[in-house]
Design an enzyme around this catalytic site. Sequence first.
Site, PDB file in Angstrom:
ATOM      1  N   LEU A 206      54.759  99.891  83.435  1.00 16.49           N
ATOM      2  CA  LEU A 206      55.950 100.737  82.644  1.00 16.49           C
ATOM      3  C   LEU A 206      57.101 100.100  82.691  1.00 16.49           C
ATOM      4  O   LEU A 206      57.479  99.255  83.625  1.00 16.49           O
ATOM      5  CB  LEU A 206      56.261 102.205  83.216  1.00 16.49           C
ATOM      6  CG  LEU A 206      54.942 103.052  83.384  1.00 16.49           C
ATOM      7  CD1 LEU A 206      55.149 104.195  84.131  1.00 16.49           C
ATOM      8  CD2 LEU A 206      54.372 103.419  81.967  1.00 16.49           C
ATOM      9  N   ASP A 207      57.624 100.032  81.423  1.00 20.81           N
ATOM     10  CA  ASP A 207      59.097  99.582  81.389  1.00 20.81           C
ATOM     11  C   ASP A 207      60.037 100.200  82.690  1.00 20.81           C
ATOM     12  O   ASP A 207      59.836 101.161  83.264  1.00 20.81           O
ATOM     13  CB  ASP A 207      59.762  99.845  80.085  1.00 20.81           C
ATOM     14  CG  ASP A 207      59.422  99.271  79.125  1.00 20.81           C
ATOM     15  OD1 ASP A 207      58.534  98.262  79.097  1.00 20.81           O
ATOM     16  OD2 ASP A 207      59.740  99.710  77.983  1.00 20.81           O
ATOM     17  N   MET A 208      61.069  99.244  83.203  1.00 17.61           N
ATOM     18  CA  MET A 208      61.806  99.706  84.427  1.00 17.61           C
ATOM     19  C   MET A 208      62.404 101.001  84.123  1.00 17.61           C
ATOM     20  O   MET A 208      62.530 101.739  85.038  1.00 17.61           O
ATOM     21  CB  MET A 208      62.937  98.613  84.577  1.00 17.61           C
ATOM     22  CG  MET A 208      63.650  98.922  85.718  1.00 17.61           C
ATOM     23  SD  MET A 208      65.067  97.780  85.921  1.00 17.61           S
ATOM     24  CE  MET A 208      66.333  98.166  84.745  1.00 17.61           C
TER      25      MET A 208
END
Length: 559
Positions: free
Chosen positions: A406-408
């Site tokens: 997942l994106d940060m």
Amino acid sequence: MYCAQQCFTPFSALIEGIALPERFTFPFYYEPHILCELAASELQAHLKQQQSWQHNFGLTGQREGAIGKMFGVLVVQKADGELGYLKAFSGKLAEQNLLPGFVPPVFDMLTQDSFFHGEQQAINQLTTELESLQQAPELASLSDELNELNAGKAAAVTDLRAEIIENRKARKARRVAGERLDAQAFEALQQQLGRESVAEKHRLRQLNEQWDSQIAEREHRLSALQDEIEALKLQRASQSNALQRKLFAQYRFLNQAGEVKDLNTLFSLSPKGLPPAGAGECAAPKLLQFAFANGLKPIAMAEFWWGASPKSEVKQHKQFYGACHGKCEPILAHMLSGIALDDNPLLNNPAEGKDLSILYQDEAIAVVNKPAEFLSVPGKHVTDSVYSRMRQAFPKATGPLIVHRLDMSTSGLMVIALSSEANTALVQQFIGRTVEKRYLARVAGEVQGEEGEIKLPLRVDLDDRPRQLVCFEHGKHAHTYWQVKSRGEGTTLLSLYPKTGRTHQLRVHCAHQDGLGMPIIGDDLYGAKANRLHLHAQYLAFNHPISGERISFSCDPDF
């Protein structure tokens, strides 16, 4: 030559009592200082009111030919302590490099006495000659003739070979029949058959020579034309590279110590060893160059987008943005050398003090709820991540642990493989797109309709990683299905179902003008910063890697 007073703009607003920043703006990621916000507001009012030049920003409904622009403001202080600001635009504006009140370019290639015009004209002349040669009727005619001759030769040789084969069979039959003759007659027959065989070989050789002679003559003429074209290409490339190097050498950048470096030097250690197109034309280097050249002290800086978003990028009107990495990082590193800067937030650990809750675990997998602003895997400067936490929690686990990311800034569900076998089985499900994923997102605006799908191919912005671009030529297929859950207070809560898993796919598909045209709340790359990115991986379903049983997990976000 511009003097400082022509570009220095005193504040119209009252600024008494506003504290100056202790350190200069970190240009790639920042919250604009209040003085920059005031300067930007005054510049935006000027852009609305001025009549001295015309440029289609796409703000009046005329999108055809619209070109939005990045503008920058630099708060500066004179030697006598007076505060004001400088204004700049990236690239050209209204087809000009010089406009009243804006700082000049570092080098103006558009001036009449610039070497650029003459040398570019010579290169353009080579291009014209090259195009003329490439489009010459003789070139096409020779190519067609060669194709026809080669085809004709192949057909003629095939026909003659077929005839020779039949004649060979006939000679064999004659030889067998001649065995009943007396020795003298049989010897004469053998000699006759031999002469016929030699004659056929001679016919085949002559046929090849006749065709080869015609083909060679066309190939020689075609080769001469192609050699001329290649020679022109090499000459043009050589002159173009020389002009490029000469042009880059004119872009000479100062820093506060008076040190000067040109683009060739600044980008010598970059992967390609060459500056990207447009390097040195952005607002930030222009502003700092003018300040250093005129004895003005830089206090704070900010850049904002004005106008319609480009077709490939996502830019929001009046939104502040950091400087681009690809074009500006080497330049600004030199220009800001020795100046105390705000901290680079990318060097800080965003996961510090945050817990990573494990929602489920067995001998093969774990399912976690990743908080927002928490790396999935170690970054360049920060190692704390889902991976490192899971490695600590499951020291006996084998394999890479991480199955998907997942994106940060995105929160939500991630499945972790605790063995190599489990990882392989889960990765195959993600590749085969049999994993069900649902995200919740709140976007800034009220979406029309109740459901739909978005198909916009994506690729990385090479000049400004990690931002993504919509690119129908080189982008990878990206497909998102969406459903409205609720609306209210000018926002819409959506369920998002990514059918592919591209970087920033949901963020770009929501924000892009050809998607929903509404950025996810808190998206500091494609929209406006908020308390957090309102994007959450809410639901995950897959086949257990050991039992094969279909299992699912869900958890709600904190927004």
